[in-house]
Each structure stands twice: as structure tokens, then as C-alpha cells.
Motif scaffolding. Structure first.
Motif, PDB file in Angstrom:
ATOM      1  N   ARG A 164       0.829  -1.215   0.000  1.00  0.00           N
ATOM      2  CA  ARG A 164       0.000   0.000   0.000  1.00  0.00           C
ATOM      3  C   ARG A 164       0.857   1.256   0.000  1.00  0.00           C
ATOM      4  O   ARG A 164       0.374   2.340  -0.308  1.00  0.00           O
ATOM      5  CB  ARG A 164      -0.915   0.019   1.216  1.00  0.00           C
ATOM      6  CG  ARG A 164      -1.875  -1.144   1.273  1.00  0.00           C
ATOM      7  CD  ARG A 164      -2.658  -1.138   2.545  1.00  0.00           C
ATOM      8  NE  ARG A 164      -1.760  -1.351   3.679  1.00  0.00           N
ATOM      9  CZ  ARG A 164      -2.132  -1.287   4.946  1.00  0.00           C
ATOM     10  NH1 ARG A 164      -3.376  -1.000   5.253  1.00  0.00           N
ATOM     11  NH2 ARG A 164      -1.276  -1.516   5.913  1.00  0.00           N
ATOM     12  N   CYS A 165       2.144   1.126   0.360  1.00  0.00           N
ATOM     13  CA  CYS A 165       3.013   2.299   0.476  1.00  0.00           C
ATOM     14  C   CYS A 165       3.898   2.508  -0.749  1.00  0.00           C
ATOM     15  O   CYS A 165       4.713   3.427  -0.767  1.00  0.00           O
ATOM     16  CB  CYS A 165       3.893   2.150   1.715  1.00  0.00           C
ATOM     17  SG  CYS A 165       2.936   2.017   3.245  1.00  0.00           S
ATOM     18  N   ILE A 166       3.744   1.661  -1.769  1.00  0.00           N
ATOM     19  CA  ILE A 166       4.599   1.788  -2.959  1.00  0.00           C
ATOM     20  C   ILE A 166       4.244   3.042  -3.738  1.00  0.00           C
ATOM     21  O   ILE A 166       5.114   3.806  -4.132  1.00  0.00           O
ATOM     22  CB  ILE A 166       4.466   0.532  -3.844  1.00  0.00           C
ATOM     23  CG1 ILE A 166       5.083  -0.658  -3.118  1.00  0.00           C
ATOM     24  CG2 ILE A 166       5.150   0.748  -5.187  1.00  0.00           C
ATOM     25  CD1 ILE A 166       4.866  -1.979  -3.824  1.00  0.00           C
ATOM     26  N   ASP A 167       2.970   3.265  -3.991  1.00  0.00           N
ATOM     27  CA  ASP A 167       2.536   4.430  -4.763  1.00  0.00           C
ATOM     28  C   ASP A 167       2.508   5.672  -3.892  1.00  0.00           C
ATOM     29  O   ASP A 167       2.120   5.636  -2.735  1.00  0.00           O
ATOM     30  CB  ASP A 167       1.132   4.199  -5.342  1.00  0.00           C
ATOM     31  CG  ASP A 167       1.115   3.065  -6.346  1.00  0.00           C
ATOM     32  OD1 ASP A 167       2.151   2.842  -6.987  1.00  0.00           O
ATOM     33  OD2 ASP A 167       0.062   2.410  -6.468  1.00  0.00           O
ATOM     34  N   LYS A 168       2.908   6.761  -4.481  1.00  0.00           N
ATOM     35  CA  LYS A 168       2.825   8.053  -3.796  1.00  0.00           C
ATOM     36  C   LYS A 168       1.382   8.545  -3.890  1.00  0.00           C
ATOM     37  O   LYS A 168       0.628   8.121  -4.760  1.00  0.00           O
ATOM     38  CB  LYS A 168       3.766   9.065  -4.455  1.00  0.00           C
ATOM     39  CG  LYS A 168       5.218   8.638  -4.426  1.00  0.00           C
ATOM     40  CD  LYS A 168       5.729   8.608  -3.014  1.00  0.00           C
ATOM     41  CE  LYS A 168       7.190   8.176  -2.987  1.00  0.00           C
ATOM     42  NZ  LYS A 168       7.653   7.799  -1.694  1.00  0.00           N
TER      43      LYS A 168
ATOM     44  N   SER B   4      -1.821  10.362  -5.066  1.00  0.00           N
ATOM     45  CA  SER B   4      -2.121  10.831  -6.422  1.00  0.00           C
ATOM     46  C   SER B   4      -2.384  12.337  -6.470  1.00  0.00           C
ATOM     47  O   SER B   4      -2.169  12.966  -7.499  1.00  0.00           O
ATOM     48  CB  SER B   4      -3.332  10.074  -6.982  1.00  0.00           C
ATOM     49  OG  SER B   4      -4.438  10.252  -6.114  1.00  0.00           O
TER      50      SER B   4
END
Length: 73
Positions: free
Chosen positions: A34-38, A40
């Protein structure tokens, strides 16, 4: 010299009651998918579980009362 030895023994005895615990969650944050994407939206704060944190918790054990008064020998 007479007061140095008992004071040293007291310090050593009190140090045995204390403990410190180090905690660091950076590895957990790096593995969490869940923490991979910054975020949006620009300016949006990341989720609280995605913020790496480290620190130390210190405890002195049981609250022993120590009297430094000059009463006695």
C-alpha cells in the motif's frame, strides 16, 4: 573514598532496573504494497502507516524510592 564506594554501588544497582527498547518500522513500510505508490493528489499526506518512524522507549522499572539524606552512620 568512604562515600564514593556506596554511591557507586547505588548507581550500579539503579542502572540494573532500567531498560531501553529500540523500534524502527522502515523495513515494514518498504515491504507494504500500500506504500509503494505516492499520493495521487499533490500536497496530499501519505497514509500514517506509510511513514517510517524510529525511536527508543525508556523505562526505569519499578519506582524505587531512594533517600539521599544524611541520616545515619
Amino acid at each position: 573514598m568512604r562515600r564514593t564506594v556506596p554511591l557507586s554501588l547505588l548507581v550500579v544497582a539503579l542502572a540494573g532496573c532500567a531498560s531501553a527498547e529500540y523500534h524502527d518500522n522502515a523495513a515494514e513500510v518498504a515491504r507494504d504494497p500500500r506504500c509503494i505508490d505516492k499520493p495521487s493528489t499533490p500536497g496530499q499526506a501519505p497514509a500514517p502507516w506509510c511513514q517510517p518512524a524510529a525511536g527508543t522507549r525508556w523505562s526505569s522499572g519499578k519506582g524505587a524510592k531512594v533517600e539521599f539524606g544524611g541520616g545515619g552512620g
